[in-house]
Design a protein around this motif. Sequence first.
Motif, mmCIF file in Angstrom:
data_model
loop_
_atom_site.group_PDB
_atom_site.id
_atom_site.type_symbol
_atom_site.label_atom_id
_atom_site.label_comp_id
_atom_site.label_asym_id
_atom_site.label_seq_id
_atom_site.Cartn_x
_atom_site.Cartn_y
_atom_site.Cartn_z
ATOM 1 N N LEU A 27 2.304 -46.140 4.121
ATOM 2 C CA LEU A 27 2.630 -46.177 2.695
ATOM 3 C C LEU A 27 1.743 -47.161 1.945
ATOM 4 N N VAL A 28 1.444 -48.295 2.551
ATOM 5 C CA VAL A 28 0.560 -49.278 1.924
ATOM 6 C C VAL A 28 -0.850 -48.711 1.788
ATOM 7 N N VAL A 29 -1.353 -48.084 2.848
ATOM 8 C CA VAL A 29 -2.704 -47.502 2.802
ATOM 9 C C VAL A 29 -2.776 -46.386 1.768
ATOM 10 N N PHE A 30 -1.764 -45.520 1.734
ATOM 11 C CA PHE A 30 -1.734 -44.445 0.729
ATOM 12 C C PHE A 30 -1.727 -45.025 -0.683
ATOM 13 N N SER A 31 -0.924 -46.055 -0.907
ATOM 14 C CA SER A 31 -0.855 -46.673 -2.237
ATOM 15 C C SER A 31 -2.198 -47.293 -2.631
ATOM 16 N N LEU A 32 -2.847 -47.956 -1.686
ATOM 17 C CA LEU A 32 -4.151 -48.551 -1.984
ATOM 18 C C LEU A 32 -5.204 -47.484 -2.291
ATOM 19 N N LEU A 33 -5.193 -46.385 -1.531
ATOM 20 C CA LEU A 33 -6.137 -45.299 -1.799
ATOM 21 C C LEU A 33 -5.876 -44.657 -3.167
ATOM 22 N N LEU A 34 -4.612 -44.427 -3.472
ATOM 23 C CA LEU A 34 -4.263 -43.831 -4.760
ATOM 24 C C LEU A 34 -4.647 -44.757 -5.912
ATOM 25 N N PHE A 35 -4.372 -46.051 -5.766
ATOM 26 C CA PHE A 35 -4.731 -47.013 -6.811
ATOM 27 C C PHE A 35 -6.242 -47.084 -6.990
ATOM 28 N N SER A 36 -6.983 -47.085 -5.886
ATOM 29 C CA SER A 36 -8.448 -47.146 -5.973
ATOM 30 C C SER A 36 -9.005 -45.894 -6.643
ATOM 31 N N TYR A 37 -8.510 -44.725 -6.236
ATOM 32 C CA TYR A 37 -8.967 -43.469 -6.831
ATOM 33 C C TYR A 37 -8.693 -43.455 -8.335
ATOM 34 N N TYR A 38 -7.465 -43.829 -8.721
ATOM 35 C CA TYR A 38 -7.100 -43.805 -10.134
ATOM 36 C C TYR A 38 -7.915 -44.830 -10.926
ATOM 37 N N SER A 39 -8.141 -46.006 -10.342
ATOM 38 C CA SER A 39 -8.921 -47.033 -11.039
ATOM 39 C C SER A 39 -10.353 -46.572 -11.281
ATOM 40 N N VAL A 40 -10.971 -45.968 -10.282
ATOM 41 C CA VAL A 40 -12.331 -45.461 -10.461
ATOM 42 C C VAL A 40 -12.334 -44.341 -11.492
ATOM 43 N N TRP A 41 -11.339 -43.480 -11.431
ATOM 44 C CA TRP A 41 -11.238 -42.341 -12.343
ATOM 45 C C TRP A 41 -11.118 -42.794 -13.794
ATOM 46 N N VAL A 42 -10.312 -43.817 -14.044
ATOM 47 C CA VAL A 42 -10.016 -44.232 -15.411
ATOM 48 C C VAL A 42 -10.983 -45.290 -15.925
ATOM 49 N N ILE A 43 -11.423 -46.200 -15.061
ATOM 50 C CA ILE A 43 -12.226 -47.337 -15.532
ATOM 51 C C ILE A 43 -13.729 -47.079 -15.394
ATOM 52 N N VAL A 44 -14.153 -46.520 -14.259
ATOM 53 C CA VAL A 44 -15.584 -46.387 -13.996
ATOM 54 C C VAL A 44 -16.152 -45.075 -14.522
ATOM 55 N N LEU A 45 -15.430 -43.985 -14.313
ATOM 56 C CA LEU A 45 -15.962 -42.658 -14.620
ATOM 57 C C LEU A 45 -16.365 -42.448 -16.089
ATOM 58 N N PRO A 46 -15.693 -43.040 -17.060
ATOM 59 C CA PRO A 46 -16.160 -42.846 -18.443
ATOM 60 C C PRO A 46 -17.567 -43.387 -18.708
ATOM 61 N N PHE A 47 -18.036 -44.306 -17.866
ATOM 62 C CA PHE A 47 -19.363 -44.884 -18.064
ATOM 63 C C PHE A 47 -20.448 -44.153 -17.272
ATOM 64 N N VAL A 48 -20.060 -43.133 -16.504
ATOM 65 C CA VAL A 48 -21.017 -42.342 -15.732
ATOM 66 C C VAL A 48 -21.330 -41.083 -16.537
ATOM 67 N N SER A 49 -22.586 -40.678 -16.535
ATOM 68 C CA SER A 49 -22.970 -39.505 -17.325
ATOM 69 C C SER A 49 -22.244 -38.258 -16.840
ATOM 70 N N ASP A 50 -21.995 -37.334 -17.771
ATOM 71 C CA ASP A 50 -21.182 -36.153 -17.483
ATOM 72 C C ASP A 50 -21.824 -35.201 -16.481
ATOM 73 N N ASP A 51 -23.131 -35.228 -16.340
ATOM 74 C CA ASP A 51 -23.784 -34.316 -15.407
ATOM 75 C C ASP A 51 -23.965 -34.910 -14.010
#
Length: 97
Positions: A27-51
């Motif tokens: 459960l801890v590993v799943f939570s960490l993976l989910l948090f990392s995925y969501y953080s990259v999705w919301v924080i990092v991805l807007p600064f990466v070009s769309d293509d």
Amino acid sequence: MESTWPLEDEGLKIMATGVDQAVGMSLVVFSLLLFSYYSVWVIVLPFVSDDHAVHKYFLPREFSVILPGLAALLLLICIGAFTAFIMWKNRQPKKVD
């Protein structure tokens, strides 16, 4: 005053079994993976070009708001259902005068 756990009187402690620890760690590993995925999705991805190729691993940005909202709604429904169940189970019959 009596203890509810008979083993506490003898000075023994109840420890988690190996299965409990494995479930907890997963459960801890799943939570960490989910948090990392969501953080990259919301924080990092807007600064990466769309293509860029990394965008194919993520859902569209609209879902970054919709999915947590649905999860929160589901959590509130479960909490409300649990509370209603406990209150229904522990209700006192009305006294008739």
